[in-house]
Structure formats: C-alpha cells, structure tokens
Design a protein around this motif. Structure first.
Motif, PDB file in Angstrom:
ATOM      1  N   LEU A 232       0.823  -1.209   0.000  1.00  0.00           N
ATOM      2  CA  LEU A 232       0.000   0.000   0.000  1.00  0.00           C
ATOM      3  C   LEU A 232       0.858   1.261   0.000  1.00  0.00           C
ATOM      4  CD1 LEU A 232      -2.756   1.483   0.349  1.00  0.00           C
ATOM      5  CD2 LEU A 232      -2.407   1.256   2.823  1.00  0.00           C
ATOM      6  N   CYS A 233       1.848   1.299   0.896  1.00  0.00           N
ATOM      7  CA  CYS A 233       2.681   2.499   1.017  1.00  0.00           C
ATOM      8  C   CYS A 233       3.501   2.737  -0.244  1.00  0.00           C
ATOM      9  CB  CYS A 233       3.588   2.390   2.240  1.00  0.00           C
ATOM     10  SG  CYS A 233       2.705   2.591   3.817  1.00  0.00           S
ATOM     11  N   HIS A 234       3.964   1.666  -0.883  1.00  0.00           N
ATOM     12  CA  HIS A 234       4.703   1.859  -2.130  1.00  0.00           C
ATOM     13  C   HIS A 234       3.797   2.478  -3.187  1.00  0.00           C
ATOM     14  CE1 HIS A 234       7.408   1.185  -5.482  1.00  0.00           C
ATOM     15  NE2 HIS A 234       6.426   0.555  -6.122  1.00  0.00           N
ATOM     16  N   ASP A 235       2.561   1.982  -3.273  1.00  0.00           N
ATOM     17  CA  ASP A 235       1.625   2.517  -4.269  1.00  0.00           C
ATOM     18  C   ASP A 235       1.291   3.984  -3.992  1.00  0.00           C
ATOM     19  OD1 ASP A 235       1.612   0.062  -5.477  1.00  0.00           O
ATOM     20  OD2 ASP A 235      -0.302  -0.591  -4.612  1.00  0.00           O
ATOM     21  N   LEU A 236       1.296   4.365  -2.716  1.00  0.00           N
ATOM     22  CA  LEU A 236       0.940   5.743  -2.339  1.00  0.00           C
ATOM     23  C   LEU A 236       2.159   6.665  -2.253  1.00  0.00           C
ATOM     24  CD1 LEU A 236      -1.722   5.070   0.462  1.00  0.00           C
ATOM     25  CD2 LEU A 236      -2.123   5.670  -1.938  1.00  0.00           C
ATOM     26  N   GLY A 237       3.354   6.099  -2.458  1.00  0.00           N
ATOM     27  CA  GLY A 237       4.562   6.918  -2.362  1.00  0.00           C
ATOM     28  C   GLY A 237       4.921   7.293  -0.940  1.00  0.00           C
ATOM     29  N   ILE A 238       4.573   6.422   0.008  1.00  0.00           N
ATOM     30  CA  ILE A 238       4.844   6.658   1.432  1.00  0.00           C
ATOM     31  C   ILE A 238       5.999   5.772   1.875  1.00  0.00           C
ATOM     32  CG2 ILE A 238       3.878   6.439   3.769  1.00  0.00           C
ATOM     33  CD1 ILE A 238       1.110   6.943   2.512  1.00  0.00           C
TER      34      ILE A 238
END
Length: 419
Positions: A232-238
């Motif tokens: 999730l964080c990779h997809d959101l750039g987090i």
C-alpha cells in the motif's frame, strides 16, 4: 566421532536425557542440557544434522558439546537407557496444507519399543492441539505396553528457540509445560527447571499445544499486516520504514514488525483443524498474503528494470542472502528460492551471493555463486537484497550496484529502492 564408536561408548555410559531429532529444536536443547551438566545422547536418523547444523548451533558448538560428554547414537536401543526423552522431530507442512506427522510417528515408534517405566516423555515439535494425547500417546502405549500417566509421564512443551539470537537461550526463556496428569506436569517441570530460570505450567496438554499455535500465528499475522502495508505504502509513495520507525516509539499497544520478501523458517502457521466453531480465517488470510510476497518482489524487480530501460528477459540479477534468517546457514522456507524461480521464468540470468551458503540449488539445478561480491554487484543489471547478513556493507554495495532493491529496509535512506 564415528557412529560405531559412539554406539560402543553409549552402552557403557547410560544417559539422563535422550534428544530425539537433532534439528532446529533438538540441537539447542541438547546444547543447553550438556552445558547444565546433564548426560545427554542425541538420536537422529539423518546423520547430516551434526555435519550440517543449521539451528544456530555452529560446528564449534558441536565440538564443545562432544567434549562435554554429548554422544550421538544410531541404535534406538540406547533410548531405553534414559530417564527423560524429548521428541523434537520435524513436522513440516505437507502438500495438503496439514502438518506431516510421519517423522513424529517414526520417532515415537523408535522410543516406544524401548520405553521403560517411570520415564518422562516430552514433545516439543509443533503440532495441532490434541496431537500429544490423540496421536503420540497411542503410539507410545501400543509399542511399549505401558500406560501414560500411570507407568510413564507424558507432557508437551512448545519449542521456543530463536536460532542465531544469543540474547535469548534456554536459561532466560521461560518454558511452558503441560502434562497429561498433574504428576506428568510436575515431572516435566522438574526436568526443565534444570535448564531454565522459569517454568510456566499450563492447565494441560491441549493448552500447552495451543500456546505454540498462538505464538506462531501471532508472528505470521503481524508480518502479513506489515507486508500489506508495504504494498500500500509503495503505491501511495509513502516511506513505510519511516512510518514503522515513528510508530514503534509508542510505549504501549504496538509491537514493530517489518516487511520482507516472504516468511521462512520452521514455524509454519497453524490452523487447529476441524473444530465445532469457525476456522481461523485470519491465519488463512495471513498465509495467502505472505505467500504472495516473492511474486511481489519479482514484479518490483521487473518494474525497476523496465524503468531503467532494461527487460527482465536477459537481465543479470544478483540475489544477496538466500537463507531465511540473517547470519545463519538455514535455508528452511527461504523466499529466495521462489524469487529465483520466478525471475528465471521471466528469462533473467540469476546468480547469488551468501557467505553462509557455498552451494545453492533451485529445483535441483545449481545456481551460480558470485565469488567477488562487489564485482558481481557492479556487473549485475539488478542486485536484490533478500537477506541482510551483518557482513554486508550496504553503503558500499549501494555505490557499486547498478540498481539495488532492498527487501529488508536495511540500506541507508535514499541509497537503494526499498520494498
């Protein structure tokens, strides 16, 4: 020490303890017992366990154990000369998703025909609740003619070894025990009190067995949660690693787990099997999530190569660290195997480097090993850190590698692409 010499010595020197199964549970137990001055023998039908130890017990440790009186035996008759027998047989996950109890049954039969009255029999293998009484007990009673709880003591104690971690050994790790009868529990407690500072008594066999289920599933469920967060964080750039760093400052209600390329090791997630109530749905979901991580890593590899104008087909990919745990030679359940297989299926040319694994095979085929780490990283189109061994200079590798994917979050911020 040759098996024949060992056998002759054993007949002249009865032991207090027999450890049946010298794998990731049995070897640390035998090591702790020898260190505590307990006359110990080890029985395992697989002689490689001592020549290729992979339980955080080094060859040097083995030599010290042997010099301290530890003896290996190949004759099961020697099992009838001990006061305590601990079964540490492996119980791997079978093809049907259930635990394979064949090694446990073999160990039980080897012991049963030699079992003497007043012996304390303990099981440490990971099993489903009810296995000690419903599976092990009948084998021991039928093979010996003795009755558990009356003629011999029977108890279960979940294995709690953490291979490679020197800060948590037998002495400072509480031992949970649960017996068939109160007398069985006390007999088990008396034995483990010789090895550990604290013994915790469960109400019975099934409670002790379920402790292992809870502890193992706790690990897998939480790893699954953080693995989902990683995607999730990779997809959101987090930056998930920064999120975890901040979250673990909370002094209550949070325990930090970190994502990775998959979940290896000997502790497989356990479902108690058919029950009157609903199954452990969260455990099944955790297995599904964690089993997808090698595929996700390979997808990230392909994307990174593509972003840098390269195709996975024909790419040279170097895998760093192929063991399931850092600083150990244990390959049990390592996600590196599936990662290598999937990369190969995409047409990539895969090689590896691991200071603890001189020879590594994928589907019986040898994988080329890089002798010079920095030269291999410089030549590879993509270097993937699968396991972070302490010997790796990640700052130096980040400089040498053309492209570095860090699946462990071990590189300095900005030095590599993180999972």
């Amino acid at each position: 020490m040759s098996p024949s010499a060992t056998g002759r010595t054993a007949k002249a020197m009865p032991a207090d303890l027999a450890v049946i199964g010298l794998g990731h549970l049995g070897l640390p137990l035998a090591q702790a017992a020898v260190a505590s001055g307990i006359e110990t023998i080890g029985y395992d039908p697989d002689p490689r366990q001592l020549t290729e130890p992979a339980a955080g017990v080094t060859p040097a440790d083995i030599r010290r154990m042997l010099s301290g009186g530890f003896r290996t035996v190949t004759d099961a008759a020697e099992l009838g000369r001990v006061r305590t027998a601990v079964i540490c047989a492996p119980t791997p996950m079978g093809a049907d998703g259930t635990l394979d109890l064949t090694p446990l049954a073999d160990a039980a039969r080897a012991l049963a025909s030699r079992l003497r009255p007043h012996t304390t029999v303990l099981l440490e293998s990971a099993v489903e609740p009810g296995t000690t009484e419903g599976f092990l007990r009948p084998l021991l009673e039928e093979g010996s003619g003795l009755r558990a709880g009356r003629d011999f003591h029977l108890a279960y104690s979940p294995g709690r070894t953490d291979p490679g971690r020197r800060t948590h050994g037998y002495a400072n790790t509480p031992k949970v025990i649960g017996g068939l009868t109160p007398a069985c529990t006390e007999s088990a407690a008396a034995f483990y009190a010789r090895l550990t500072d604290k013994v915790v008594r469960a109400r019975g066999l099934r409670e002790a067995e379920t402790v292992k289920v809870l502890e193992t599933n706790f690990r897998h469920v939480n790893i699954a949660l953080v693995n989902e967060m990683a995607v999730l964080c990779h997809d959101l750039g987090i930056d998930l690693w920064d999120v975890i760093r901040c979250a673990e400052t909370k002094p209550f209600g949070f325990q930090a787990f970190r994502p990775g390329p998959g979940v290896g090791g000997h502790g497989v997630p356990l479902d108690p099997g058919p029950t009157p109530c609903r199954p452990l749905r969260m455990v099944g979901l955790a297995q599904e999530i964690n089993s997808r991580m090698p595929q996700y890593v390979v997808r990230r590899c392909a994307t990174l190569l593509n972003e840098h104008g390269k195709s996975a087909r024909g790419a040279r990919v170097l895998l760093l660290g192929v063991t399931y745990k850092p600083d150990l030679a244990d390959l049990q359940g390592s996600p590196a195997t599936e990662i290598a297989r999937r990369l190969t299926d995409l047409g990539a040319s895969v090689s590896y480097h691991d200071p603890y694994v001189p020879d590594w095979r994928m589907d019986q085929l040898p994988v080329p090993r890089a002798d010079s780490l920095y030269e291999a990283a410089a030549a590879a189109d993509l270097t993937v850190l699968v396991q972070h061994h302490r010997t790796y200079d990640l700052q130096g590798l980040a400089v040498k590698a053309q492209l570095l994917l860090d699946t462990r979050g071990a590189t300095p911020a900005g030095a590599a692409h993180r999972l």
